[in-house]
Design a protein around this motif. Structure first.
Motif, PDB file in Angstrom:
ATOM      1  N   UNK A   1       0.847  -1.191   0.000  1.00 39.08           N
ATOM      2  CA  UNK A   1       0.000   0.000   0.000  1.00 39.08           C
ATOM      3  C   UNK A   1       0.881   1.240   0.000  1.00 39.08           C
ATOM      4  N   UNK A   2       0.560   2.193  -0.832  1.00 43.87           N
ATOM      5  CA  UNK A   2       1.364   3.401  -0.933  1.00 43.87           C
ATOM      6  C   UNK A   2       1.178   4.268   0.297  1.00 43.87           C
ATOM      7  N   UNK A   3       2.158   5.185   0.491  1.00 41.00           N
ATOM      8  CA  UNK A   3       2.076   6.122   1.625  1.00 41.00           C
ATOM      9  C   UNK A   3       0.833   6.994   1.498  1.00 41.00           C
ATOM     10  N   UNK A   4       0.458   7.359   0.246  1.00 41.87           N
ATOM     11  CA  UNK A   4      -0.717   8.199   0.020  1.00 41.87           C
ATOM     12  C   UNK A   4      -1.990   7.473   0.470  1.00 41.87           C
ATOM     13  N   UNK A   5      -2.098   6.180   0.145  1.00 39.69           N
ATOM     14  CA  UNK A   5      -3.271   5.399   0.516  1.00 39.69           C
ATOM     15  C   UNK A   5      -3.370   5.252   2.025  1.00 39.69           C
ATOM     16  N   UNK A   6      -2.203   5.045   2.694  1.00 41.92           N
ATOM     17  CA  UNK A   6      -2.198   4.899   4.140  1.00 41.92           C
ATOM     18  C   UNK A   6      -2.705   6.172   4.808  1.00 41.92           C
ATOM     19  N   UNK A   7      -2.283   7.329   4.306  1.00 42.90           N
ATOM     20  CA  UNK A   7      -2.742   8.595   4.886  1.00 42.90           C
ATOM     21  C   UNK A   7      -4.232   8.765   4.689  1.00 42.90           C
ATOM     22  N   UNK A   8      -4.732   8.334   3.502  1.00 41.44           N
ATOM     23  CA  UNK A   8      -6.161   8.457   3.222  1.00 41.44           C
ATOM     24  C   UNK A   8      -6.967   7.597   4.193  1.00 41.44           C
ATOM     25  N   UNK A  10      -6.240   6.775   7.157  1.00 40.10           N
ATOM     26  CA  UNK A  10      -6.134   7.243   8.531  1.00 40.10           C
ATOM     27  C   UNK A  10      -7.028   8.446   8.818  1.00 40.10           C
ATOM     28  N   UNK A  11      -7.683   8.997   7.801  1.00 42.52           N
ATOM     29  CA  UNK A  11      -8.518  10.181   8.008  1.00 42.52           C
ATOM     30  C   UNK A  11      -9.701   9.860   8.912  1.00 42.52           C
ATOM     31  N   UNK A  12     -10.030  10.793   9.776  1.00 38.58           N
ATOM     32  CA  UNK A  12     -11.214  10.663  10.614  1.00 38.58           C
ATOM     33  C   UNK A  12     -12.435  11.138   9.838  1.00 38.58           C
ATOM     34  N   UNK A  13     -13.591  10.589  10.189  1.00 38.54           N
ATOM     35  CA  UNK A  13     -14.828  11.036   9.564  1.00 38.54           C
ATOM     36  C   UNK A  13     -15.143  12.457  10.039  1.00 38.54           C
ATOM     37  N   UNK A  14     -15.484  13.323   9.101  1.00 38.77           N
ATOM     38  CA  UNK A  14     -15.871  14.688   9.440  1.00 38.77           C
ATOM     39  C   UNK A  14     -17.395  14.749   9.403  1.00 38.77           C
ATOM     40  N   UNK A  15     -18.013  14.588  10.548  1.00 40.44           N
ATOM     41  CA  UNK A  15     -19.467  14.561  10.617  1.00 40.44           C
ATOM     42  C   UNK A  15     -20.022  15.975  10.553  1.00 40.44           C
ATOM     43  N   UNK A  16     -21.134  16.128   9.861  1.00 40.92           N
ATOM     44  CA  UNK A  16     -21.732  17.437   9.686  1.00 40.92           C
ATOM     45  C   UNK A  16     -22.488  17.860  10.937  1.00 40.92           C
ATOM     46  N   UNK A  17     -22.298  19.105  11.345  1.00 42.32           N
ATOM     47  CA  UNK A  17     -23.036  19.670  12.462  1.00 42.32           C
ATOM     48  C   UNK A  17     -24.191  20.494  11.899  1.00 42.32           C
ATOM     49  N   UNK A  18     -25.395  20.023  12.104  1.00 45.55           N
ATOM     50  CA  UNK A  18     -26.570  20.720  11.593  1.00 45.55           C
ATOM     51  C   UNK A  18     -27.001  21.796  12.581  1.00 45.55           C
ATOM     52  N   UNK A  19     -27.384  22.950  12.042  1.00 44.98           N
ATOM     53  CA  UNK A  19     -27.810  24.065  12.884  1.00 44.98           C
ATOM     54  C   UNK A  19     -29.098  24.663  12.351  1.00 44.98           C
ATOM     55  N   UNK A  20     -29.737  25.468  13.175  1.00 45.21           N
ATOM     56  CA  UNK A  20     -30.923  26.195  12.752  1.00 45.21           C
ATOM     57  C   UNK A  20     -30.521  27.270  11.749  1.00 45.21           C
ATOM     58  N   UNK A  21     -31.499  27.845  11.082  1.00 51.45           N
ATOM     59  CA  UNK A  21     -31.246  28.945  10.151  1.00 51.45           C
ATOM     60  C   UNK A  21     -32.198  30.070  10.532  1.00 51.45           C
ATOM     61  N   UNK A  22     -31.672  31.093  11.190  1.00 48.30           N
ATOM     62  CA  UNK A  22     -32.507  32.188  11.709  1.00 48.30           C
ATOM     63  C   UNK A  22     -31.838  33.525  11.395  1.00 48.30           C
TER      64      UNK A  22
END
Length: 293
Positions: A1-8, A10-22
């Motif tokens: 596995x390439x170094x680029x694939x290993x870094x990919x 290892x990424x954490x999931x970036x979960x969306x924070x939903x907010x109101x719209x006011x």
């Protein structure tokens, strides 16, 4: 596995924070509360803000502040802005298709079709902004040395309970006609499927729509709708997303300041919407003028 694939990997999931719209901004609920939103298989999707009565009141203040400028804008300008919303959604079809599919348990093809229909509906209502006056107004025949002309005017601040089952096409179908005619809106998103509505706020914020024209709240429909129905600065309420018992309670509360009330009824959101919702929240102003003799 390439170094680029290993870094990919290892990424954490970036979960969306939903907010109101006011008021054109994205606040969290003032109470700090959230609730879990799940898909049709009861799998967790996200935590959505659980709006409070205070959030509802703040949204009404924002809508009232925006009403003068929005109702005073030319119909042509409002049409341009509604069309811009459609343009922005067109560029985010994949995102909304994914969210609608998860929210409503649809196949990706059916969800995409619903999103495309919602985009087309923004375009449809954009075309009506400078034409509805010809349908709802005109010169009146009178006997005497005078004439009078009737013209439609927006009702004011409209509370909108979005449909529970159609998280995006139904949502657009109840918001667009309200603002196309110059009203401002406080929208209570589907309680079980609020995520497409909250994402719509991100589109509205970047679509030239003045802050406060549309305000979107998520949470328990009954909890948010009760203060809106009783609020003295709300001029009308659309009960589409309320069940029979709740709709009756809200209708009674709305009578206190003679709000216009659009009662819930079965709707095929994919069908031609007609002009009914455009006319539902319009007042008629008639001006009399003497003739020069």
């Amino acid at each position: 596995m390439s170094e680029k694939s290993e870094k990919h990997d290892e990424r954490l999931s970036v979960l969306k924070t939903y907010k109101l719209f006011v008021g054109g901004t994205f606040p969290r609920s003032e109470s700090g509360r959230v609730y879990e939103v799940t898909d049709s298989q009861d799998r967790w999707l996200a935590n959505a803000p659980l709006a409070s009565r205070k959030d509802a009141r703040d949204a009404v203040v924002a809508a009232r502040k925006a009403f003068g400028g929005w109702s005073g804008a030319t119909a042509y300008n409002r049409g341009q802005i509604l069309y811009r919303i459609a343009e922005m959604l067109e560029g985010r079809r994949d995102q909304f298709g994914h969210e609608v599919a998860r929210a409503e348990g649809l196949s990706r093809a059916k969800a995409t079709a619903a999103v495309e229909a919602a985009i087309d509906r923004w375009v449809w209502y954009a075309g009506w902004t400078d034409k509805i006056a010809q349908v709802a107004g005109g010169g009146n025949p009178v006997a005497g040395p005078f004439f009078n002309v009737s013209s439609p005017e927006p009702t004011g601040v409209v509370a909108v309970l979005a449909p529970q089952e159609s998280s995006f096409l139904g949502l657009v179908s109840v918001i667009a006609p309200v603002i196309a005619t110059g009203n401002t809106a406080v929208v209570v998103a589907s309680e079980t499927s609020p995520l497409p509505a909250l994402s719509l706020g991100e589109v509205l914020a970047t679509s030239d729509l003045p802050g406060g024209v549309v305000n979107i709240l998520s949470g328990r429909t009954a909890e948010i709708a009760a203060p809106l129905a009783a609020h003295q600065d709300v001029n009308a309420i659309d009960l589409t997303g309320a069940g029979e018992a709740l709709a009756k309670e809200l209708e009674i509360a709305a009578a206190d300041n003679l709000k216009r009330v659009l009662r819930p009824q079965p709707v095929d959101w994919a069908a031609d919407p007609g002009t009914g919702r455009l006319l539902a929240f319009l007042e008629t102003k008639t001006v009399w003028h003497p003739m020069g003799l």
